[in-house]
Scaffold this active site. Structure first.
Site, PDB file in Angstrom:
ATOM      1  N   ASP A  97       6.930 -20.991 -37.124  1.00  0.00           N
ATOM      2  CA  ASP A  97       5.740 -20.565 -37.492  1.00  0.00           C
ATOM      3  C   ASP A  97       5.038 -19.605 -36.656  1.00  0.00           C
ATOM      4  O   ASP A  97       4.870 -19.800 -35.289  1.00  0.00           O
ATOM      5  CB  ASP A  97       4.876 -21.819 -37.622  1.00  0.00           C
ATOM      6  CG  ASP A  97       3.656 -21.685 -38.394  1.00  0.00           C
ATOM      7  OD1 ASP A  97       3.598 -21.126 -39.103  1.00  0.00           O
ATOM      8  OD2 ASP A  97       2.903 -22.578 -38.389  1.00  0.00           O
ATOM      9  N   ILE A 270       0.886 -26.728 -44.216  1.00  0.00           N
ATOM     10  CA  ILE A 270       0.006 -27.534 -44.220  1.00  0.00           C
ATOM     11  C   ILE A 270       0.179 -28.427 -42.727  1.00  0.00           C
ATOM     12  O   ILE A 270       1.390 -28.784 -42.464  1.00  0.00           O
ATOM     13  CB  ILE A 270       0.215 -28.742 -45.233  1.00  0.00           C
ATOM     14  CG1 ILE A 270      -0.161 -28.058 -46.764  1.00  0.00           C
ATOM     15  CG2 ILE A 270      -0.951 -29.974 -44.795  1.00  0.00           C
ATOM     16  CD1 ILE A 270       0.253 -28.936 -47.757  1.00  0.00           C
TER      17      ILE A 270
HETATM   18  P1  13P Z   1      -3.881 -25.564 -41.812  1.00  0.00           P
HETATM   19  O1  13P Z   1      -4.607 -25.405 -40.755  1.00  0.00           O
HETATM   20  O2  13P Z   1      -4.722 -25.447 -42.761  1.00  0.00           O
HETATM   21  O3  13P Z   1      -3.128 -27.039 -42.047  1.00  0.00           O
HETATM   22  O4  13P Z   1      -2.676 -24.562 -42.133  1.00  0.00           O
HETATM   23  C1  13P Z   1      -1.579 -24.577 -41.107  1.00  0.00           C
HETATM   24  C2  13P Z   1      -0.637 -23.141 -41.115  1.00  0.00           C
HETATM   25  O5  13P Z   1      -1.077 -22.407 -41.838  1.00  0.00           O
HETATM   26  C3  13P Z   1       0.483 -23.376 -40.231  1.00  0.00           C
HETATM   27  O6  13P Z   1       0.976 -22.094 -40.152  1.00  0.00           O
HETATM   28  O1  G3H Z   2      -0.802 -22.043 -37.568  1.00  0.00           O
HETATM   29  C1  G3H Z   2      -1.240 -23.011 -36.733  1.00  0.00           C
HETATM   30  C2  G3H Z   2      -0.393 -24.172 -37.152  1.00  0.00           C
HETATM   31  O2  G3H Z   2      -1.282 -25.113 -37.469  1.00  0.00           O
HETATM   32  C3  G3H Z   2       0.226 -24.491 -35.688  1.00  0.00           C
HETATM   33  O3  G3H Z   2      -0.838 -24.741 -34.671  1.00  0.00           O
HETATM   34  O4  G3H Z   2      -0.237 -23.245 -32.740  1.00  0.00           O
HETATM   35  O5  G3H Z   2      -1.725 -25.414 -32.711  1.00  0.00           O
HETATM   36  O6  G3H Z   2       0.695 -25.515 -33.109  1.00  0.00           O
HETATM   37  P1  G3H Z   2      -0.510 -24.676 -33.025  1.00  0.00           P
HETATM   38 ZN    ZN Z   3      -0.309 -20.370 -40.227  1.00  0.00          ZN
END
Ligand code: 13P
Ligand code: G3H
Ligand code: ZN
Length: 324
Positions: A97, A270
């Protein structure tokens, strides 16, 4: 120590290509749930097996640093076996991510990830194209799928924060997709990361009209929505009733996400809602039972609450139940 490269297929994982094809034509979205510990992963696998939903396990750079990338990879491999043991294997994607550099994406591809996001959304358009293209070239030689991003979400993304949304410009998407070769595209239409997505009094609406225009320009192309937590108010209340201080936490309406999932949106991210569910459960147990100090006594209920939340999303928001 030099690490031996590991391919995701050895771990029993899949990339996102086929899942997205089916989701786009089927009018539903695949859940992309973030995890960085055992209880979150257990809840995700239990929820997806019970609802027969495919799933994208998301690991951020911060999660990788927090939990150790080797341990996370073994947890993901364990998730595949655990789902089989629970009686109903489901397709599992391990996804990076918000990858911010080529090197990070390469490292994940070499260590068992089946999908990566290269987030060049904060760069100039041409730089975003060049960086994304570079990641796609490497990823595709390993049959790993790539998510790119156009437009900037308001709020905090890793270390970068933006005051306001820069909506994705529909006129750019065709060019970006064809120049980069990405497999899916994250867009900015008014969602944002975290638990404070709208100010009190603001109309909590996302720009489904922009989504529609994007869909018309790249029909059938998989679209991704980040920042899609709904911030359930019962969870916020529980947190605040047990010593928390979350003021004016507001999320994206589930009806709007359902509508997006019916169209070209095939991955919905999410994370925050899971954080809220865990925090509410842990606070409640520790507040009501101050004598407890066995982590299983508060992380167990947190895991149960997460499972309920994830199943609810699958059935009532994403529509991915029964699609495994
Ligand atoms: P939220 O903070 O709305 O859960 O989004 C998570 C997200 O986009 C992770 O990449
Ligand atoms: O996009 C963000 C996600 O919620 C991940 O958050 O970078 O704090 O792990 P993080
Ligand atoms: Zn995100």
């Amino acid at each position: 120590m030099q690490k031996k490269p590991v391919g995701y297929k050895e771990l029993g994982l899949v990339n996102s290509r086929k899942l997205f094809e089916k989701a786009v034509t089927g009018g539903y979205a695949i859940p992309a749930y973030n995890f960085n510990n055992l209880e979150q992963l257990q809840a995700i696998v239990m929820a997806c097996v019970e609802t027969k939903s495919p799933v994208i396990l998301q690991v951020s750079k911060g999660a990788r640093n927090y939990a150790n990338e080797t341990l996370l990879r073994h947890l993901a491999r364990g998730a595949v076996e655990y789902a089989e043991e629970l009686g109903s294997p489901v397709p599992i994607v391990l996804h990076l991510d918000h990858g911010d550099t080529f090197e990070l994406c390469k490292d994940c591809i070499d260590s068992g990830f089946s999908s990566v996001m290269i987030d060049g959304s904060h760069l100039d358009y041409d730089e975003n194209v060049a960086l994304t293209r570079k990641v796609v070239e490497y990823a595709h030689t390993h049959d790993v799928t790539v998510e790119g991003e156009l437009g900037v979400l308001a709020g905090i993304e890793d270390e970068v924060s933006a005051e306001t949304h820069t909506y994705t410009q529909p006129e750019e998407v065709e060019d970006f997709v064809s120049k980069t070769g990405v497999d899916s595209l994250a867009i900015s239409i008014g969602t944002s990361h975290g638990a404070f997505k709208f100010k009190p009094g603001e109309d909590p609406k996302i720009r489904l009209d922009i989504l529609e225009e994007i869909e018309q320009r790249i029909p059938g192309f998989p679209i991704v929505l980040h920042g899609s937590s709904s911030v359930p108010q019962d969870l916020v209340r529980t947190i605040n009733e047990h010593g928390g201080k979350l003021k004016d936490a507001i999320g994206i309406g589930e009806d709007q996400l359902r509508e997006a999932a019916r169209s070209a949106v095939c991955k919905i991210n999410i994370d925050s809602d899971g954080r809220l569910a865990m925090t509410a459960a842990v606070r409640k147990v520790l507040d009501e039972h101050p004598e407890e100090f066995d982590p299983r006594k508060y992380l167990g209920p947190a895991r149960d609450a997460l499972k309920v939340l994830y199943m609810h999303k699958i059935r009532n928001v994403l529509g991915s139940d029964g699609k495994a």
